[in-house]
Design a protein around this motif. Structure first.
Motif, PDB file in Angstrom:
ATOM      1  N   UNK A 149       1.163  -1.138  -0.319  1.00  0.00           N
ATOM      2  CA  UNK A 149       0.162   0.018   0.023  1.00  0.00           C
ATOM      3  C   UNK A 149       1.359   1.054  -0.063  1.00  0.00           C
ATOM      4  N   UNK A 150       0.691   1.633  -1.310  1.00  0.00           N
ATOM      5  CA  UNK A 150       1.288   3.049  -1.193  1.00  0.00           C
ATOM      6  C   UNK A 150       2.267   3.285  -2.333  1.00  0.00           C
ATOM      7  N   UNK A 151       3.507   2.021  -2.462  1.00  0.00           N
ATOM      8  CA  UNK A 151       4.186   1.595  -3.452  1.00  0.00           C
ATOM      9  C   UNK A 151       3.369   2.174  -4.979  1.00  0.00           C
ATOM     10  N   UNK A 152       4.280   2.184  -5.549  1.00  0.00           N
ATOM     11  CA  UNK A 152       4.354   2.856  -7.109  1.00  0.00           C
ATOM     12  C   UNK A 152       4.568   1.443  -7.699  1.00  0.00           C
ATOM     13  N   UNK A 153       4.124   0.887  -8.849  1.00  0.00           N
ATOM     14  CA  UNK A 153       4.041   0.169  -9.713  1.00  0.00           C
ATOM     15  C   UNK A 153       3.729   0.913 -11.323  1.00  0.00           C
ATOM     16  N   UNK A 185       2.376  -3.990 -12.163  1.00  0.00           N
ATOM     17  CA  UNK A 185       3.826  -4.688 -11.807  1.00  0.00           C
ATOM     18  C   UNK A 185       4.106  -3.700 -11.063  1.00  0.00           C
ATOM     19  N   UNK A 186       4.687  -4.593  -9.897  1.00  0.00           N
ATOM     20  CA  UNK A 186       4.543  -3.911  -8.587  1.00  0.00           C
ATOM     21  C   UNK A 186       6.159  -4.805  -7.868  1.00  0.00           C
ATOM     22  N   UNK A 187       7.166  -3.678  -7.445  1.00  0.00           N
ATOM     23  CA  UNK A 187       8.259  -4.822  -7.180  1.00  0.00           C
ATOM     24  C   UNK A 187       8.416  -5.873  -8.200  1.00  0.00           C
ATOM     25  N   UNK A 188       8.557  -6.891  -7.443  1.00  0.00           N
ATOM     26  CA  UNK A 188       9.498  -7.557  -8.808  1.00  0.00           C
ATOM     27  C   UNK A 188       8.208  -9.444  -9.365  1.00  0.00           C
ATOM     28  N   UNK A 189       6.768  -8.219  -8.712  1.00  0.00           N
ATOM     29  CA  UNK A 189       5.481  -9.369  -9.428  1.00  0.00           C
ATOM     30  C   UNK A 189       4.617  -8.733 -10.273  1.00  0.00           C
TER      31      UNK A 189
END
Length: 449
Positions: A372-376, A389-393
């Motif tokens: 939550x709050x991360x960018x993708x 795609x968020x992080x590596x997934x």
């Protein structure tokens, strides 16, 4: 017919017993041999011979309906020796109507004491004559002359088999029932003993009939033997394998080990037991496992995509070519089994699996709050559903507050619902009117004070 014979057995003496000191035991044992000739059926024949000897049976009849042999020639050679040197007379009846005796196991006809065939039955594809050696020396397991040529790579029906003298007990009508097979043994001298199975009775109207006087005792595989013999059939092994792999994939993406994982593991173990017996193409099995891996990739994101299509194609190819054919018999599962397997897997990974996984993960604490709050980055348009795609997934996503985003845009994760992310664009996202009201109230509060 089996019920009538069972009823007849009620009037005979118990197994191994005699009505008095002078009357011998007139029992006849019947072992029903059905399905592909595997190690379990071979062992059952040997057990039946030993049991018939211990119980003092006059003879043992093998009622056979087998469309192929899946054991090695060495095993069949030993079986030929065991039958040829059996302490009790052994007979074979290929029945009922429509039965088959295919494969090297058909060479048993050359070593038994008597044999018969039902109308509509066929025998053949016996292969190259085996050369077993028993305690008394080599055993000839080949048919005579033209019969050998006809049975080596082909099959024969009733009329052809009668013309070539392949069976010892055969006429224009064949031997239609197991009762008939028991009756034709009457008066035959087998292993130095005259078999007594029937008695001719004159009725009041002057007509006569043959009444069965022998106690007929039927035997089948026990439950454990029947289980492992059943899973060694192509459609059962195939469906167990698909079911087990699908359940294991489902359990892999859920928290903990549940009932689905246990059932899946049991199905896979039983399927592997069957595949070890059947002539299985290794490359087709590898393709099927690869198809399941492809399905698993899309289960990760919760929506069917390209890899689901790859999995469906791989499942179809492996299903059609998983088993090699036996002489005279294709082991490819029936169309009903194929449609059930392929259709079931397709529905499972397009509709069922995503819904089940989302249901299992639909809890407030699933260990993904960090997103939550991360960018993708948007992979496919999210309008209202898509993939980001968020992080590596990569995850299934839907727009937060109905603000669509297109592939290539950068978004922020606003919330998580099960395995689905709620995302919004970094700029231009629609504002919730309740938040706008709170902001206006906050700005006006100092002015009023």
């Amino acid at each position: 017919m089996l019920a009538s014979l069972a009823a007849l057995s009620l009037f005979g003496s118990p197994a191994g017993a005699q009505s008095d000191d002078t009357e011998p035991d007139l029992s006849v044992d019947v072992l029903q041999v059905s399905g592909l000739f595997d190690d379990i059926l071979v062992d059952s024949v040997n057990d039946a011979i030993e049991r018939a000897d211990d119980d003092g049976a006059q003879a043992l009849i093998l009622q056979i309906n087998s469309r192929g042999t899946v054991v090695s020639d060495d095993v069949i050679e030993q079986l030929l020796v065991d039958v040829a040197e059996a302490p009790v007379p052994v007979a074979i009846w290929v029945g009922p109507n429509g039965a088959r005796l295919y494969g090297t196991a058909a060479q048993l006809l050359t070593v038994v004491d008597a044999s018969g065939m039902a109308p509509g039955a066929r025998v053949g594809y016996a292969g190259v004559p085996l050369t077993p050696t028993g305690a008394s020396g080599p055993i000839d397991a080949g048919f005579d002359g033209a019969a050998q040529d006809a049975l080596r790579n082909g099959s024969l029906g009733l009329s052809e088999a009668r013309a070539l003298d392949i069976f010892t007990e055969i006429n224009d009508e064949g031997v239609p029932t197991i009762t008939s097979m028991v009756q034709v043994l009457d008066g035959r001298e087998l292993d130095g003993n005259v078999v007594e199975t029937t008695e001719f009775v004159v009725l009041e109207n002057g007509q006569g009939r043959n009444d069965t006087t022998a106690t007929v005792r039927f035997a089948k595989l026990d439950l454990v033997q029947q289980l492992f013999h059943t899973v060694a059939s192509p459609p059962v092994a195939y469906l167990f394998l698909l079911t087990g792999l699908a359940l294991l994939i489902f359990e892999f993406y859920t928290a903990g080990v549940g009932l689905a994982g246990v059932i899946g593991a049991v199905c896979v173990v039983l399927a592997c037991t069957g595949l070890a017996v059947l002539p299985t193409r290794t490359w087709a099995l590898v393709v099927l496992i690869g198809a399941m891996v492809a399905f698993a990739i899309d289960v990760q994101v919760g929506i069917p995509r390209f890899w689901t299509g790859v999995g469906i194609v791989g499942t179809i190819i492996s299903s059609l070519f998983l088993f090699e054919s036996l002489p005279g018999n294709s082991l490819r599962p029936s169309w009903i089994a194929l449609l059930t397997g392929i259709g079931g897997i397709t529905l499972t990974f397009i509709v069922g699996m995503p819904n089940m996984v989302r249901t299992r993960f639909a809890t407030p604490t699933i260990g993904r709050e960090w997103m939550i709050g991360e960018e993708g980055k948007v992979i496919t348009d999210v309008d209202p559903d898509g993939v980001v795609e968020v992080g590596e997934g990569r995850w299934r996503a839907r727009t937060n507050r109905a603000t669509p985003v297109v592939a290539g845009d950068v978004v922020r994760v606003a919330a998580i619902d099960g395995v689905t992310l709620e995302v919004e664009p970094l700029e231009g996202a629609a504002k919730d009117y309740r938040e706008m009201r709170k902001k206006d109230d906050a700005e006006s509060a100092p002015a009023e004070s």
